[in-house]
Design an enzyme around this catalytic site. Structure first.
Site, PDB file in Angstrom:
ATOM      1  N   SER A  43       0.867  -1.189   0.000  1.00 40.66           N
ATOM      2  CA  SER A  43       0.000   0.000   0.000  1.00 40.66           C
ATOM      3  C   SER A  43       0.897   1.230   0.000  1.00 40.66           C
ATOM      4  O   SER A  43       2.095   1.125   0.277  1.00 40.66           O
ATOM      5  CB  SER A  43      -0.855   0.032   1.266  1.00 40.66           C
ATOM      6  OG  SER A  43      -0.066   0.481   2.367  1.00 40.66           O
ATOM      7  N   ASP A  44       0.345   2.392  -0.289  1.00 40.78           N
ATOM      8  CA  ASP A  44       1.109   3.619  -0.055  1.00 40.78           C
ATOM      9  C   ASP A  44       0.999   3.951   1.442  1.00 40.78           C
ATOM     10  O   ASP A  44       0.249   3.321   2.194  1.00 40.78           O
ATOM     11  CB  ASP A  44       0.608   4.763  -0.942  1.00 40.78           C
ATOM     12  CG  ASP A  44       1.693   5.828  -1.135  1.00 40.78           C
ATOM     13  OD1 ASP A  44       2.645   5.873  -0.321  1.00 40.78           O
ATOM     14  OD2 ASP A  44       1.606   6.625  -2.082  1.00 40.78           O
ATOM     15  N   TRP A  45       1.725   4.955   1.844  1.00 41.93           N
ATOM     16  CA  TRP A  45       1.859   5.308   3.275  1.00 41.93           C
ATOM     17  C   TRP A  45       0.484   5.559   3.925  1.00 41.93           C
ATOM     18  O   TRP A  45      -0.213   6.519   3.564  1.00 41.93           O
ATOM     19  CB  TRP A  45       2.728   6.562   3.389  1.00 41.93           C
ATOM     20  CG  TRP A  45       2.981   6.993   4.800  1.00 41.93           C
ATOM     21  CD1 TRP A  45       2.070   7.523   5.674  1.00 41.93           C
ATOM     22  CD2 TRP A  45       4.223   6.928   5.505  1.00 41.93           C
ATOM     23  NE1 TRP A  45       2.669   7.791   6.869  1.00 41.93           N
ATOM     24  CE2 TRP A  45       3.995   7.442   6.802  1.00 41.93           C
ATOM     25  CE3 TRP A  45       5.511   6.502   5.172  1.00 41.93           C
ATOM     26  CZ2 TRP A  45       5.001   7.544   7.766  1.00 41.93           C
ATOM     27  CZ3 TRP A  45       6.510   6.605   6.129  1.00 41.93           C
ATOM     28  CH2 TRP A  45       6.256   7.120   7.413  1.00 41.93           C
TER      29      TRP A  45
END
Ligand code: BGC
Length: 737
Positions: A257-259
């Site tokens: 996932s992104d942050w």
């Protein structure tokens, strides 16, 4: 490790240990002072989670990583090593030009070399994965992250993404993570993290191909994007991640996932809480949760309650373990280097040299009236503007770079002076004098710098000195531009002009001396109308990196000739964006400069065309491209035809040109762009030299995404151009039978 051993290892892991492999904890939990690229307020990790987390991000340094890895492995019940990931976006310590600049080189081999050097340096610092390249197609100059992209064109974007993946992964113990899947580069109105509204047709035809190219090149990881697609956040979008990414594109690597993006599905209004968000992300196929801790806190319960099958978890964990195995971590968990060998690899002479060549090839000359460039030896030239002595020529993503390594324009000019040029450098203060439009981290530090450098009296005195110097000089080179903090993540802007004080400064200089060369530092296309009007030459320097100064001096003094081409259209006005060359026709096109019919697709107050188009860029020499010769006027599925031109250097100096192939499908069951880039080649010619260039045209190049879902070609008429920009050139026609 053999596959069977890996499977056996997986079978020995407890539920908590398996979940741990999917949890990525920011490096600051393992080492204070590491880089944070998002908010931490929502993530608190327990000691048990810290003990089992399979990866971390934002820490580097061979000794640091060795020591963290040692302690971690000792504590881990199965001594499984940890993965260290980092944003190595355009270089580790040797900073290359920003990706958008690299795209302007139209030189994939160089992009590959740059990524390969970045990987060697990063690997020496103990890093296993770079969150790069960013394969997001970017057409809106307001979006700050255009700087990290390869621009507006799907073909160029794909070629450069592939080159970067090849480069990163030429180091066997290093993996490239393509991001942000998908269409993160199309946020509504150019505002970062905003939702994305795209038809499935546009998504598949223009946005997905570059990710796909990177995956075909073997990228070991993919990062999902923050945005929604079809109303569903990418992080929880099964159609996007399972059907398209996994099944259609055949991606078998690790999906991260992104942050904090799993947790953000709550703010999106898609999930009621982190538990549901973890469930949706897992079902959609996210393997690693970066920094939200929704997996760490909720996966166990979701599995024990039967809401998530353990099989799904096992598949994800196996992918993570396989990546560790691919990187050889089970045999060699520690960096092979130490701080001593690391120091030998970072910023090597050859690395700097390549960074300089990439910078030289990335500069784009937009205007050169009266051939003011290259500068002549005897002529006295004032060098001024805020970038004349600014060491900070990196982007906001060069987190591992050190601006003290940069060679400034001023340092480089001193060398050029000793070679017979007469330069008078006159500094004029910092890039920004007013931070009111800059709400972001880094602002405080910057405001201290500005305060130290911007005493109104000394600024006035400096300006006075510039104005009196330029009066006496033959030429003035103004090094102007955006600040690096004005582009990048979360740095969208609605006003894409130079800072106001710089425009006023340009006007005052112009009143004294009109022989102005404007060199523009920027992470995005800017509205340069006034700059262009008031300057004899305009050179786009982008964010050129560690070797920016020498590269610029080489170019300004004619040691090399400009050869970069715009990877994004330079708008005439921000009101035109998103503007890109490969638009569709409309039912009411403007038919020519004399078409004054009212009911046409146009603006009342601004031209339709950009100030400078995609693919455009001048050289110090001139090139003539002959008429296109087609080997046949008909094409069939099983044959290739050849389009050929002869390119001649008709000027006085050696130079390189990027010859571009464009095609238009004139009529089809789905309307097609007016022109599409289908190939390009770079060649270098000495004065008077000619070379024949051939492009092979195949039926496959003519395919498009049809309503049936398949990529097909349709019989009929096609136009083809071979030119040195996205405008110009005379088309030839052929038929697909
Ligand atoms: C960015 C990613 C980056 C990640 C980790 C996020 O905010 O969107 O591109 O890789 O942070 O630093």
């Amino acid at each position: 490790m053999q596959e069977s051993d890996l499977r056996q290892l997986l079978s020995q892991l407890s539920l908590d240990e398996k979940i741990g492999q999917l949890v990525q904890i920011p490096g600051t939990y393992y080492q204070s002072g590491s880089v944070l690229t998002g908010n931490l307020s929502d993530s608190t990790y327990t000691a048990a989670q810290l003990k089992l987390a399979g990866s971390t991000l934002g820490i580097w340094g061979a000794d640091t990583i060795r020591s963290i890895q040692k302690q971690y492995m000792q504590r881990h019940p199965h001594h499984i090593p940890m993965l260290f990931m980092l944003d190595v976006v355009h270089g580790m310590r040797t900073i290359f030009p920003a990706p958008l600049a690299q795209a302007a080189s139209f030189h994939p081999e160089l992009v590959c070399q740059g990524a390969s050097i970045a990987a060697q340096e990063a690997s020496a610092c103990g890093i296993h994965v770079s969150f790069a390249p960013m394969a997001d197609l970017a057409r809106d100059a307001r979006w700050g992250r255009v700087m990290e992209s390869y621009g507006e064109d799907p073909y160029l974007n794909g070629i450069m993404t592939e080159a970067a993946v090849d480069g990163f992964q030429s180091t066997p113990s290093f993996v490239s993570c393509i991001k942000h899947f998908a269409a993160y580069g199309a946020p509504t109105a150019g505002r970062d993290y905003q939702n994305v509204e795209l038809s499935e047709h546009s998504l598949r035809e223009f946005y997905l191909p570059a990710y796909s190219k990177g995956i075909k090149a073997g990228a070991g990881m993919v990062m999902a994007s923050f945005n929604t697609i079809e109303g569903i956040p990418a992080t929880g979008n099964r159609w996007l991640l399972r059907d398209i990414l996994r099944k259609e594109m055949g991606f078998e690597g690790v999906l991260i996932s992104d942050w904090g993006a799993i947790h953000e599905m709550v703010a999106h209004g898609f999930c009621e809480d982190d538990r549901t968000a973890a469930k949706y992300a897992m079902k959609a196929g996210i393997d690693i949760d970066m920094a939200s801790n929704a997996y760490g806190n909720h996966l166990k319960d979701l599995i024990e309650s039967g809401e998530i099958e353990e099989l799904l978890l096992d598949q994800a964990v196996y992918r993570v373990l396989s990546l560790k195995n691919r990187l050889g971590l089970f045999e060699q968990p520690y960096p092979v280097s130490d701080s001593h060998t690391q120091a030998h690899i970072l910023l090597k002479k050859e690395h700097r040299q390549t960074a300089r060549v990439v910078a030289e090839e990335s500069f784009v000359l937009l205007k050169n009236k009266d051939s003011i460039l290259p500068l002549r030896k005897s002529s006295k030239t004032v060098l001024t503007g805020p970038y004349v002595n600014a060491p900070d020529m990196h982007s906001s993503w060069a987190i591992t770079g050190d601006r003290r390594d940069s060679v400034t324009v001023l340092n480089a000019a001193e060398n050029a002076c000793t070679e017979g040029f007469s330069f008078l450098p006159v500094p004029v203060g910092p890039v920004l004098r007013d931070l009111s439009g800059l709400h972001r981290p880094g602002k405080d530090e910057l405001s201290q710098d500005i305060e130290a450098l911007s005493d109104p009296d000394s600024l006035k005195a400096m300006e006075k000195e510039v104005l009196s110097a330029v009066r006496e000089a033959e030429n003035v080179v103004l090094f102007l531009g955006e600040h690096r903090l004005q582009s990048g993540e979360a740095a969208s802007r609605t006003d894409i002009r130079l800072p106001e004080w710089q425009i006023e400064f340009l006007r005052s200089v112009h009143e004294q001396n009109s022989r102005i060369v404007s060199v523009i530092f920027t992470g995005r296309p800017l509205d340069l109308r006034e700059v262009s009007e008031l300057s004899k030459a305009v050179l786009i320097a982008w964010l050129p990196g560690t070797e920016g100064g020498p590269a610029l001096m080489n170019l300004l003094t004619g040691k090399c000739s400009p050869s970069g081409k715009l990877p994004m259209s330079m708008p005439y006005h921000v009101g035109q964006v998103p503007i890109f060359y490969s638009q569709y026709a409309t039912g009411r096109p403007v038919t020519g400069p004399n078409d004054d019919t009212f009911y046409r697709s146009r603006y009342l107050d601004c031209p339709n065309d950009p100030l400078y188009p995609f693919g455009y860029g001048l050289s110090y020499t001139t090139f003539q491209i002959s008429d296109v010769q087609l080997s046949a006027s008909t094409l069939t599925c099983d044959r290739t035809i050849t389009a050929a031109v002869t390119v001649t250097n008709t000027g006085q100096t050696k130079g390189s040109e990027v010859i571009q192939l464009y095609i238009q499908d004139v009529t089809a069951s789905v309307v097609r762009p007016l022109r599409e880039l289908k190939g390009f080649t770079r060649l270098s010619l000495t004065p008077g030299e000619s070379r024949q260039i051939h492009f092979s045209i195949t039926e496959e190049m003519l395919r498009f995404h049809s309503p049936s879902g398949a990529f097909i070609s349709e019989k009929g008429l096609f136009r083809l151009w071979i030119s040195n920009s996205s405008i110009g050139g005379d088309p030839v026609e052929f038929q697909l039978l």
